[in-house]
Enzyme design. Sequence first.
Site, PDB file in Angstrom:
ATOM      1  N   ASN A   9     -12.622 -51.540   6.060  1.00 57.98           N
ATOM      2  CA  ASN A   9     -12.858 -50.436   6.739  1.00 57.98           C
ATOM      3  C   ASN A   9     -13.446 -49.625   5.517  1.00 57.98           C
ATOM      4  OD1 ASN A   9     -13.426 -47.956   8.031  1.00 57.98           O
ATOM      5  ND2 ASN A   9     -10.996 -47.630   8.444  1.00 57.98           N
ATOM      6  N   LYS A  11     -14.714 -46.552   5.397  1.00 55.47           N
ATOM      7  CA  LYS A  11     -14.502 -45.082   5.559  1.00 55.47           C
ATOM      8  C   LYS A  11     -15.800 -44.587   5.232  1.00 55.47           C
ATOM      9  CE  LYS A  11      -9.743 -45.700   5.693  1.00 55.47           C
ATOM     10  NZ  LYS A  11      -8.273 -45.019   5.394  1.00 55.47           N
ATOM     11  N   HIS A  96      -9.084 -45.464  15.395  1.00 51.85           N
ATOM     12  CA  HIS A  96      -8.180 -45.289  14.161  1.00 51.85           C
ATOM     13  C   HIS A  96      -7.693 -43.818  14.028  1.00 51.85           C
ATOM     14  CE1 HIS A  96      -7.819 -44.943   9.849  1.00 51.85           C
ATOM     15  NE2 HIS A  96      -8.169 -46.454   9.626  1.00 51.85           N
ATOM     16  N   GLU A  98      -7.322 -41.854  11.913  1.00 47.72           N
ATOM     17  CA  GLU A  98      -7.971 -40.698  11.393  1.00 47.72           C
ATOM     18  C   GLU A  98      -8.890 -39.851  12.377  1.00 47.72           C
ATOM     19  OE1 GLU A  98      -9.859 -42.680   7.887  1.00 47.72           O
ATOM     20  OE2 GLU A  98      -7.796 -42.764   6.982  1.00 47.72           O
ATOM     21  N   GLU A 168      -1.695 -50.026  12.612  1.00 52.43           N
ATOM     22  CA  GLU A 168      -1.617 -49.392  11.296  1.00 52.43           C
ATOM     23  C   GLU A 168      -0.745 -48.165  11.552  1.00 52.43           C
ATOM     24  OE1 GLU A 168      -5.881 -50.034   9.540  1.00 52.43           O
ATOM     25  OE2 GLU A 168      -6.042 -48.453  10.860  1.00 52.43           O
ATOM     26  N   GLY A 174      -3.397 -45.500   3.376  1.00 57.85           N
ATOM     27  CA  GLY A 174      -3.785 -44.794   2.192  1.00 57.85           C
ATOM     28  C   GLY A 174      -2.656 -44.275   1.411  1.00 57.85           C
ATOM     29  N   SER A 214      -2.198 -49.783   3.420  1.00 56.77           N
ATOM     30  CA  SER A 214      -2.032 -50.122   2.213  1.00 56.77           C
ATOM     31  C   SER A 214      -1.797 -51.641   1.864  1.00 56.77           C
ATOM     32  CB  SER A 214      -0.791 -49.466   1.623  1.00 56.77           C
ATOM     33  OG  SER A 214      -1.097 -47.917   1.612  1.00 56.77           O
TER      34      SER A 214
HETATM   35  C1  PEP Z   1      -7.297 -47.874   6.980  1.00 60.65           C
HETATM   36  O1  PEP Z   1      -7.496 -46.878   6.946  1.00 60.65           O
HETATM   37  O2  PEP Z   1      -7.610 -48.783   8.165  1.00 60.65           O
HETATM   38  C2  PEP Z   1      -6.265 -48.551   6.062  1.00 60.65           C
HETATM   39  C3  PEP Z   1      -5.691 -49.574   6.389  1.00 60.65           C
HETATM   40  O3  PEP Z   1      -6.591 -47.883   4.930  1.00 60.65           O
HETATM   41  P1  PEP Z   1      -5.524 -48.388   3.600  1.00 60.65           P
HETATM   42  O4  PEP Z   1      -5.666 -49.805   3.323  1.00 60.65           O
HETATM   43  O5  PEP Z   1      -6.181 -47.593   2.452  1.00 60.65           O
HETATM   44  O6  PEP Z   1      -4.066 -48.165   4.026  1.00 60.65           O
END
Ligand code: PEP
Length: 251
Positions: A9, A11, A96, A98, A168, A174, A214
């Site tokens: 992803n 983003k 997601h 976000e 997630e 992040g 992460s």
């Molecule tokens: C995400 O936003 O889907 C995600 C997993 O981000 P990150 O790997 O940067 O934590």
Amino acid sequence: MRKNIVAGNWKMNTSVVEGEALIQGILERMQEVPSSVQLVVAPPFTHLVPAAAALRGSSVALSAQNCADQLKGAYTGEVAAPMIAGIGCQYVILGHSERREYYGETSQTLVRKIDLALAEGLKPIYCVGEKLEEREANRHFEVVEAQIREVLFHLTPEQFAQVVIAYEPVWAIGTGKTATAEQAQEIHAFIRKTIADQFGQTAADEVSILYGGSCKPSNAKELFACPDIDGGLIGGAALKAEDFIGIAVSF
Ligand code: PEP
């Protein structure tokens, strides 16, 4: 049997030119990736047409990061599921955290998006996950169960078979904080049981449940070794071909 999937992803990152270089970097290292692993990239909307051209003939699938909750018409700034499917996307990320947090996406909106995506033959990568305060209050199981029930339980078994779930935990996205393999496995097993109760054991055995938050080359192996973790939805580490491939080779 269910697929192992590693989905990137991106983003709101990269220019079109940087995106093309990232895809080239991934394609150049595809021989390292086991054929059992489906790679998916989800660049921004502006990159999808050149990305589809660059990926043609490869085994890497293309995903959008979102789609509209309406089919077409006067919805300024939105991009509809048929537009996404029409330029060669096979997947779309929906729900997601976000989008839920910053753009007010609710289960009601997400039901419409899931239905429109499925009607176009897109495979939704449906994201669920609890916030830090919900985990600390030991409410993560009920939060995730509600996110699944409210948005997926109306589907027919045939429709559900097209869905990928991404767990997630919001506190791990992040932040550099990863759920431990035990924490992730525990909730992945719970998600699979939730699916089994609604759609039956075969559907539960066949749905791919990805971990996101992460995930990086250094922790992917331990996470992917868990019996109910079928891959990852990757944010930051998907922006470097070396890291993305480093995760994909961790099965
Ligand atoms: C995400 O936003 O889907 C995600 C997993 O981000 P990150 O790997 O940067 O934590």
